[in-house]
Scaffold this motif. Structure first.
Motif, PDB file in Angstrom:
ATOM      1  N   PHE A  40     -14.026   6.437 -29.699  1.00  0.00           N
ATOM      2  CA  PHE A  40     -13.012   6.606 -28.668  1.00  0.00           C
ATOM      3  C   PHE A  40     -12.723   8.092 -28.548  1.00  0.00           C
ATOM      4  N   GLU A  41     -12.889   8.627 -27.346  1.00  0.00           N
ATOM      5  CA  GLU A  41     -12.634  10.045 -27.077  1.00  0.00           C
ATOM      6  C   GLU A  41     -12.432  10.207 -25.573  1.00  0.00           C
ATOM      7  N   ILE A  42     -11.476  11.062 -25.177  1.00  0.00           N
ATOM      8  CA  ILE A  42     -11.231  11.263 -23.751  1.00  0.00           C
ATOM      9  C   ILE A  42     -11.659  12.639 -23.243  1.00  0.00           C
ATOM     10  N   ASP A  43     -11.890  13.580 -24.137  1.00  0.00           N
ATOM     11  CA  ASP A  43     -12.293  14.911 -23.697  1.00  0.00           C
ATOM     12  C   ASP A  43     -13.736  14.867 -23.193  1.00  0.00           C
ATOM     13  N   LYS A  44     -13.909  15.149 -21.903  1.00  0.00           N
ATOM     14  CA  LYS A  44     -15.238  14.997 -21.301  1.00  0.00           C
ATOM     15  C   LYS A  44     -16.270  15.952 -21.900  1.00  0.00           C
ATOM     16  N   TYR A  45     -15.841  17.119 -22.317  1.00  0.00           N
ATOM     17  CA  TYR A  45     -16.783  18.071 -22.910  1.00  0.00           C
ATOM     18  C   TYR A  45     -17.220  17.619 -24.307  1.00  0.00           C
ATOM     19  N   ALA A  46     -16.288  17.093 -25.080  1.00  0.00           N
ATOM     20  CA  ALA A  46     -16.627  16.565 -26.404  1.00  0.00           C
ATOM     21  C   ALA A  46     -17.579  15.384 -26.282  1.00  0.00           C
ATOM     22  N   VAL A  47     -17.323  14.503 -25.319  1.00  0.00           N
ATOM     23  CA  VAL A  47     -18.195  13.338 -25.112  1.00  0.00           C
ATOM     24  C   VAL A  47     -19.589  13.796 -24.687  1.00  0.00           C
ATOM     25  N   THR A  48     -19.668  14.818 -23.854  1.00  0.00           N
ATOM     26  CA  THR A  48     -20.966  15.339 -23.423  1.00  0.00           C
ATOM     27  C   THR A  48     -21.777  15.849 -24.618  1.00  0.00           C
ATOM     28  N   VAL A  49     -21.137  16.587 -25.505  1.00  0.00           N
ATOM     29  CA  VAL A  49     -21.818  17.089 -26.705  1.00  0.00           C
ATOM     30  C   VAL A  49     -22.250  15.923 -27.589  1.00  0.00           C
TER      31      VAL A  49
END
Length: 71
Positions: free
Chosen positions: A30-39
């Protein structure tokens, strides 16, 4: 090992398990930061992302072996 990671960030929990040679059968994050999810998706495409932790239905995660928070 089945892992549930809340506030997953860039999936450092997965990196730690990988470096410790601990086999991971399933990793749900579960994660909402789009940049973190991209990485995370680039480094670990096998991770299943579920978005906002506050929208999660955690009844479907019974039987998991490890719960991470803020990895």
């Amino acid at each position: 090992m089945r892992v549930l990671s809340l506030f997953d960030g860039i999936s450092c929990g997965m990196a730690a398990l990988e470096r410790a040679d601990i086999p991971v059968e399933a990793y749900d994050a579960f994660e909402i930061d789009k940049y973190a999810v991209t990485v995370s998706e680039k480094n670990y495409p096998q991770i299943r992302h579920h978005g906002n932790v506050f929208d999660g239905d955690f009844r479907k995660f019974k039987g998991y072996d490890l719960l991470l928070g803020g990895s």
